[in-house]
Design a protein around this motif. Structure first.
Motif, PDB file in Angstrom:
ATOM      1  N   THR A   5      19.579 -10.885 -15.591  1.00 28.24           N
ATOM      2  CA  THR A   5      19.258  -9.479 -15.333  1.00 28.24           C
ATOM      3  C   THR A   5      20.408  -8.796 -14.603  1.00 28.24           C
ATOM      4  O   THR A   5      21.324  -9.465 -14.090  1.00 28.24           O
ATOM      5  CB  THR A   5      17.995  -9.370 -14.462  1.00 28.24           C
ATOM      6  OG1 THR A   5      18.295  -9.911 -13.163  1.00 28.24           O
ATOM      7  CG2 THR A   5      16.822 -10.104 -15.081  1.00 28.24           C
ATOM      8  N   TRP A  38      16.755  -5.438  -5.663  1.00 31.14           N
ATOM      9  CA  TRP A  38      17.459  -5.472  -6.943  1.00 31.14           C
ATOM     10  C   TRP A  38      17.813  -6.908  -7.317  1.00 31.14           C
ATOM     11  O   TRP A  38      17.592  -7.334  -8.440  1.00 31.14           O
ATOM     12  CB  TRP A  38      18.730  -4.651  -6.887  1.00 31.14           C
ATOM     13  CG  TRP A  38      18.541  -3.175  -6.857  1.00 31.14           C
ATOM     14  CD1 TRP A  38      17.425  -2.459  -7.203  1.00 31.14           C
ATOM     15  CD2 TRP A  38      19.510  -2.219  -6.454  1.00 31.14           C
ATOM     16  NE1 TRP A  38      17.651  -1.122  -7.053  1.00 31.14           N
ATOM     17  CE2 TRP A  38      18.928  -0.939  -6.581  1.00 31.14           C
ATOM     18  CE3 TRP A  38      20.813  -2.298  -5.987  1.00 31.14           C
ATOM     19  CZ2 TRP A  38      19.610   0.235  -6.272  1.00 31.14           C
ATOM     20  CZ3 TRP A  38      21.488  -1.138  -5.678  1.00 31.14           C
ATOM     21  CH2 TRP A  38      20.893   0.119  -5.826  1.00 31.14           C
ATOM     22  N   ASN A  41      14.942  -8.926  -8.461  1.00 30.84           N
ATOM     23  CA  ASN A  41      14.233  -8.296  -9.573  1.00 30.84           C
ATOM     24  C   ASN A  41      12.847  -7.796  -9.188  1.00 30.84           C
ATOM     25  O   ASN A  41      11.901  -7.875  -9.969  1.00 30.84           O
ATOM     26  CB  ASN A  41      14.176  -9.255 -10.764  1.00 30.84           C
ATOM     27  CG  ASN A  41      15.556  -9.663 -11.204  1.00 30.84           C
ATOM     28  OD1 ASN A  41      16.378  -8.832 -11.565  1.00 30.84           O
ATOM     29  ND2 ASN A  41      15.849 -10.948 -11.134  1.00 30.84           N
ATOM     30  N   THR A  43      12.604  -4.602  -8.056  1.00 28.77           N
ATOM     31  CA  THR A  43      12.713  -3.179  -8.380  1.00 28.77           C
ATOM     32  C   THR A  43      13.699  -3.030  -9.529  1.00 28.77           C
ATOM     33  O   THR A  43      14.740  -3.667  -9.537  1.00 28.77           O
ATOM     34  CB  THR A  43      13.244  -2.372  -7.166  1.00 28.77           C
ATOM     35  OG1 THR A  43      12.399  -2.616  -6.057  1.00 28.77           O
ATOM     36  CG2 THR A  43      13.299  -0.893  -7.451  1.00 28.77           C
ATOM     37  N   LYS A  44      13.368  -2.190 -10.494  1.00 30.36           N
ATOM     38  CA  LYS A  44      14.285  -1.938 -11.607  1.00 30.36           C
ATOM     39  C   LYS A  44      15.365  -0.952 -11.190  1.00 30.36           C
ATOM     40  O   LYS A  44      15.107   0.013 -10.474  1.00 30.36           O
ATOM     41  CB  LYS A  44      13.528  -1.367 -12.806  1.00 30.36           C
ATOM     42  CG  LYS A  44      12.722  -2.379 -13.545  1.00 30.36           C
ATOM     43  CD  LYS A  44      12.210  -1.793 -14.838  1.00 30.36           C
ATOM     44  CE  LYS A  44      11.506  -2.868 -15.635  1.00 30.36           C
ATOM     45  NZ  LYS A  44      11.167  -2.409 -16.974  1.00 30.36           N
ATOM     46  N   GLN A  46      17.711   2.064 -12.001  1.00 33.95           N
ATOM     47  CA  GLN A  46      17.619   3.202 -12.902  1.00 33.95           C
ATOM     48  C   GLN A  46      18.612   4.283 -12.497  1.00 33.95           C
ATOM     49  O   GLN A  46      19.093   4.311 -11.368  1.00 33.95           O
ATOM     50  CB  GLN A  46      16.211   3.784 -12.873  1.00 33.95           C
ATOM     51  CG  GLN A  46      15.150   2.834 -13.341  1.00 33.95           C
ATOM     52  CD  GLN A  46      13.757   3.413 -13.240  1.00 33.95           C
ATOM     53  OE1 GLN A  46      13.587   4.596 -12.987  1.00 33.95           O
ATOM     54  NE2 GLN A  46      12.763   2.586 -13.441  1.00 33.95           N
ATOM     55  N   LEU A  50      22.027   2.843 -11.046  1.00 34.81           N
ATOM     56  CA  LEU A  50      22.620   2.005 -12.074  1.00 34.81           C
ATOM     57  C   LEU A  50      24.067   2.431 -12.318  1.00 34.81           C
ATOM     58  O   LEU A  50      24.960   1.596 -12.422  1.00 34.81           O
ATOM     59  CB  LEU A  50      21.809   2.083 -13.370  1.00 34.81           C
ATOM     60  CG  LEU A  50      22.303   1.242 -14.535  1.00 34.81           C
ATOM     61  CD1 LEU A  50      22.407  -0.225 -14.157  1.00 34.81           C
ATOM     62  CD2 LEU A  50      21.382   1.426 -15.727  1.00 34.81           C
ATOM     63  N   ARG A  62      25.248  -4.803 -18.993  1.00 36.84           N
ATOM     64  CA  ARG A  62      24.348  -4.674 -20.143  1.00 36.84           C
ATOM     65  C   ARG A  62      25.128  -4.722 -21.444  1.00 36.84           C
ATOM     66  O   ARG A  62      24.641  -5.223 -22.448  1.00 36.84           O
ATOM     67  CB  ARG A  62      23.578  -3.356 -20.075  1.00 36.84           C
ATOM     68  CG  ARG A  62      22.674  -3.235 -18.880  1.00 36.84           C
ATOM     69  CD  ARG A  62      22.089  -1.860 -18.795  1.00 36.84           C
ATOM     70  NE  ARG A  62      23.162  -0.876 -18.737  1.00 36.84           N
ATOM     71  CZ  ARG A  62      23.002   0.428 -18.902  1.00 36.84           C
ATOM     72  NH1 ARG A  62      21.815   0.919 -19.137  1.00 36.84           N
ATOM     73  NH2 ARG A  62      24.013   1.233 -18.824  1.00 36.84           N
ATOM     74  N   ILE A  69      17.402  -5.192 -20.496  1.00 32.77           N
ATOM     75  CA  ILE A  69      16.701  -4.678 -19.323  1.00 32.77           C
ATOM     76  C   ILE A  69      15.549  -3.809 -19.759  1.00 32.77           C
ATOM     77  O   ILE A  69      15.489  -3.346 -20.860  1.00 32.77           O
ATOM     78  CB  ILE A  69      17.609  -3.875 -18.367  1.00 32.77           C
ATOM     79  CG1 ILE A  69      18.217  -2.661 -19.067  1.00 32.77           C
ATOM     80  CG2 ILE A  69      18.688  -4.775 -17.825  1.00 32.77           C
ATOM     81  CD1 ILE A  69      18.815  -1.689 -18.105  1.00 32.77           C
TER      82      ILE A  69
END
Length: 69
Positions: A5, A38, A41, A43-44, A46, A50, A62, A69
């Motif tokens: 991730t 973070w 994992n 909390t995502k 965004q 990011l 990514r 994700i």
């Protein structure tokens, strides 16, 4: 460590470059607890955060590592 991730990649980057979670939180202008969330994992990542991480690390995990994700 085999990161999967973005949180995994963030933690790997932090450890490889000798940052504490607190130092990284200062660099990314977030709370120390946010770095912990973070990396674990909880909390995502965004939007603007990011983008901050991509700029800080110098690449987008990514795309470079084709993670989902």
């Amino acid at each position: 460590m085999n990161p999967v991730t973005i949180g995994d990649y963030l933690k790997q980057y932090r450890l490889e470059n000798g940052y504490t979670a607190f130092e990284m939180s200062l660099e990314l202008d977030v709370y120390n607890s946010t770095i912990y969330k973070w990396e674990n994992n909880l909390t995502k990542l965004q939007g603007n955060n990011l983008n901050k991480i991509i700029e800080f690390m110098g690449y987008d995990p990514r795309i470079q590592n084709k993670i989902k994700i």
